[in-house]
Design an enzyme around this catalytic site. Structure first.
Site, mmCIF file in Angstrom:
data_model
loop_
_atom_site.group_PDB
_atom_site.id
_atom_site.type_symbol
_atom_site.label_atom_id
_atom_site.label_comp_id
_atom_site.label_asym_id
_atom_site.label_seq_id
_atom_site.Cartn_x
_atom_site.Cartn_y
_atom_site.Cartn_z
ATOM 1 N N LYS A 115 0.923 -1.316 -0.007
ATOM 2 C CA LYS A 115 -0.010 0.024 0.005
ATOM 3 C C LYS A 115 1.006 1.174 0.098
ATOM 4 O O LYS A 115 2.092 1.430 0.684
ATOM 5 C CB LYS A 115 -1.182 -0.006 1.077
ATOM 6 C CG LYS A 115 -2.107 -1.085 1.302
ATOM 7 C CD LYS A 115 -2.943 -0.748 2.261
ATOM 8 C CE LYS A 115 -4.274 -1.447 2.346
ATOM 9 N NZ LYS A 115 -4.359 -2.934 2.115
ATOM 10 N N ASP A 155 -2.017 -2.221 -3.997
ATOM 11 C CA ASP A 155 -3.394 -2.289 -3.526
ATOM 12 C C ASP A 155 -3.870 -0.840 -3.468
ATOM 13 O O ASP A 155 -3.281 0.084 -3.712
ATOM 14 C CB ASP A 155 -3.328 -2.907 -2.102
ATOM 15 C CG ASP A 155 -4.596 -3.498 -1.592
ATOM 16 O OD1 ASP A 155 -5.648 -3.467 -2.593
ATOM 17 O OD2 ASP A 155 -4.691 -4.003 -0.531
ATOM 18 N N MET A 156 -5.358 -0.839 -3.628
ATOM 19 C CA MET A 156 -5.881 0.475 -3.599
ATOM 20 C C MET A 156 -6.668 0.646 -2.389
ATOM 21 O O MET A 156 -7.033 -0.220 -1.558
ATOM 22 C CB MET A 156 -7.296 0.201 -4.585
ATOM 23 C CG MET A 156 -7.662 1.697 -4.967
ATOM 24 S SD MET A 156 -6.431 3.061 -5.655
ATOM 25 C CE MET A 156 -6.265 2.412 -7.212
ATOM 26 N N ARG A 162 -5.736 -6.023 -10.848
ATOM 27 C CA ARG A 162 -6.582 -6.874 -9.909
ATOM 28 C C ARG A 162 -7.999 -6.143 -9.633
ATOM 29 O O ARG A 162 -7.922 -5.273 -9.076
ATOM 30 C CB ARG A 162 -5.855 -7.053 -8.582
ATOM 31 C CG ARG A 162 -6.515 -8.133 -7.647
ATOM 32 C CD ARG A 162 -5.477 -8.260 -6.507
ATOM 33 N NE ARG A 162 -6.356 -9.392 -5.407
ATOM 34 C CZ ARG A 162 -6.743 -9.124 -4.436
ATOM 35 N NH1 ARG A 162 -7.124 -7.689 -4.235
ATOM 36 N NH2 ARG A 162 -7.246 -10.069 -3.760
ATOM 37 N N LYS A 183 -14.478 -5.878 -5.672
ATOM 38 C CA LYS A 183 -15.453 -5.190 -5.464
ATOM 39 C C LYS A 183 -15.325 -4.016 -4.572
ATOM 40 O O LYS A 183 -16.004 -2.810 -5.135
ATOM 41 C CB LYS A 183 -16.478 -6.199 -4.651
ATOM 42 C CG LYS A 183 -17.022 -7.267 -5.466
ATOM 43 C CD LYS A 183 -18.189 -7.964 -4.689
ATOM 44 C CE LYS A 183 -18.685 -8.896 -5.631
ATOM 45 N NZ LYS A 183 -19.658 -10.006 -4.951
ATOM 46 N N GLY A 184 -14.432 -3.859 -3.679
ATOM 47 C CA GLY A 184 -14.376 -2.563 -2.905
ATOM 48 C C GLY A 184 -14.627 -3.039 -1.453
ATOM 49 O O GLY A 184 -15.703 -3.364 -1.153
ATOM 50 N N THR A 235 -12.167 -12.246 -5.646
ATOM 51 C CA THR A 235 -13.424 -12.459 -5.215
ATOM 52 C C THR A 235 -13.674 -13.708 -4.724
ATOM 53 O O THR A 235 -13.037 -14.498 -4.976
ATOM 54 C CB THR A 235 -14.574 -12.207 -6.564
ATOM 55 O OG1 THR A 235 -15.839 -12.272 -5.802
ATOM 56 C CG2 THR A 235 -14.312 -13.290 -7.493
ATOM 57 N N HIS A 236 -14.663 -13.858 -3.694
ATOM 58 C CA HIS A 236 -15.055 -14.981 -2.818
ATOM 59 C C HIS A 236 -16.512 -15.449 -3.374
ATOM 60 O O HIS A 236 -17.097 -16.619 -2.864
ATOM 61 C CB HIS A 236 -15.141 -15.114 -1.385
ATOM 62 C CG HIS A 236 -13.712 -14.380 -1.035
ATOM 63 N ND1 HIS A 236 -13.688 -12.976 -0.484
ATOM 64 C CD2 HIS A 236 -12.392 -14.787 -0.617
ATOM 65 C CE1 HIS A 236 -12.172 -12.697 -0.029
ATOM 66 N NE2 HIS A 236 -11.630 -13.995 -0.410
ATOM 67 N N ARG A 261 -12.805 -4.994 7.961
ATOM 68 C CA ARG A 261 -13.195 -4.861 6.277
ATOM 69 C C ARG A 261 -13.166 -6.116 5.976
ATOM 70 O O ARG A 261 -14.227 -6.455 5.067
ATOM 71 C CB ARG A 261 -12.054 -4.140 5.621
ATOM 72 C CG ARG A 261 -11.936 -2.650 5.970
ATOM 73 C CD ARG A 261 -11.244 -1.943 4.843
ATOM 74 N NE ARG A 261 -9.925 -2.323 4.960
ATOM 75 C CZ ARG A 261 -8.938 -1.602 5.229
ATOM 76 N NH1 ARG A 261 -9.124 -0.764 6.286
ATOM 77 N NH2 ARG A 261 -7.564 -2.122 5.079
ATOM 78 N N ARG A 262 -12.832 -7.278 6.539
ATOM 79 C CA ARG A 262 -12.960 -8.396 5.811
ATOM 80 C C ARG A 262 -14.377 -9.096 6.566
ATOM 81 O O ARG A 262 -15.047 -9.709 5.901
ATOM 82 C CB ARG A 262 -11.838 -9.570 6.646
ATOM 83 C CG ARG A 262 -10.587 -9.365 6.121
ATOM 84 C CD ARG A 262 -10.256 -9.649 4.477
ATOM 85 N NE ARG A 262 -10.783 -8.497 3.745
ATOM 86 C CZ ARG A 262 -10.308 -7.118 3.754
ATOM 87 N NH1 ARG A 262 -9.146 -6.783 4.140
ATOM 88 N NH2 ARG A 262 -10.916 -6.347 2.853
#
Length: 307
Positions: free
Chosen positions: A98, A132-133, A182, A185-186, A227-228, A289-290
């Site tokens: 990051k 990473d964003m 990569r 979704k966000g 994505t999961h 966030r997870r």
């Protein structure tokens, strides 16, 4: 469900909630479901386990918005140690960073020099350095930094977040340079004038962007889908068939400890998969966030906090 997600994202930046969660011994087993530990040794044990089953990884050291140059330099040193551990293990592992953990809030010129140093190290180790964003306020400068790096290195990648209103334009801007992207979704809490709020809208946007990215692989772009959502993965596979792209042209990436059975099934079907492993002491905002990605896990948090 949307309220729960918003609440968890709010909690990810709340210091009082962080103190509560960090002080609860009962929370550690839950945290360990999503990350193997706080050290490189913890991380490499997970890497070896995944390597044994033929699964490559992405590794990232947790921490954002460092407040001093000394802290940014220590982050670089930690990544250098991580590169060394990966090399010693002979693992197929990307190293994700990051910008704000490298001093982006302090001095962007010095921070960019640190990023370039890590890109050079990644190139020497024959691996990819994804950027990473972060929050939407960093998107423009992150895209700028990636464009600068991509002119010098062919082993850097960037993460784009499907839910941001600006992402379709960012993708069009980047596609001219055959990027490595990569798509996720966000995971940050953003207002409705910045990001889509409804899951079905985010899913539709993700599929739209996936179609453009898959078509771009014919022109040399590299594509990774983070994505999961197994239904979304099947839709991506369907889109690939529609645009005439082999499944070997893209990769599905999932976080450590999430959808393991589904990921293994995809790999057995011949799809390229990779697991992202995060580690470090700065796990709290990442962890929340997870949870926000699957708000039903809030029940597990509640049980652990008050048991």
């Amino acid at each position: 469900m949307q309220f729960l997600r918003s609440s968890l994202l709010w909690a990810s930046r709340n210091q009082r909630m962080e103190r509560v969660v960090r002080s609860s011994r009962a929370m550690r087993p839950l945290v360990s479901r999503f990350m193997p530990g706080e050290t490189i040794d913890d991380t490499m044990r997970a890497v070896r386990s995944l390597k044994a089953e033929g699964t490559p990884t992405i590794l990232t050291y947790l921490g954002e918005n460092v407040a001093t140059d000394d802290a940014a330099d220590e982050t670089v040193a930690e990544y250098e140690r991580l590169f060394g551990a990966v090399r010693a293990e002979g693992a197929d592992a990307h190293i994700s960073i990051k910008l704000t953990q490298l001093g982006w809030d302090l001095d962007r010129s010095r921070a960019f020099d640190r990023v370039r140093r890590l890109a050079r190290l990644a190139a020497a180790n024959g691996t990819t350095l994804p950027i990473d964003m972060e929050y939407s306020t960093y998107v423009e400068s992150t895209v700028d930094a990636y464009e600068r790096l991509a002119r010098e290195f062919d082993n850097v990648a960037i993460c784009l977040q499907a839910y941001l209103h600006r992402t379709p334009a960012d993708l069009r801007r980047l596609l001219a340079a055959q990027p490595s992207i990569r798509l996720v979704k966000g995971a940050y809490r953003e207002p409705d004038n910045v990001a889509l709020q409804r899951r079905r809208d985010v899913d539709a946007r993700y599929q739209q962007l996936a179609r453009e990215l898959l078509a771009a692989t014919k022109r040399g772009s590299r594509v990774f889908f983070g994505t999961h959502d197994l239904n979304l993965v099947e839709r991506i596979r369907s889109i690939a068939r529609e645009v005439g792209v082999a499944e070997s042209a893209f990769e599905i990436q999932m976080l450590y400890g999430i959808q393991d059975a589904g990921r293994r099934r995809l790999a057995q079907e011949g799809l390229r998969t990779r697991v992202l492993i995060s580690y470090g002491k700065a796990w709290y905002p990442w962890f929340m966030r997870r949870l926000a990605e699957k708000p039903s896990n809030l029940l597990l948090v509640t049980r652990n906090l008050f048991s």
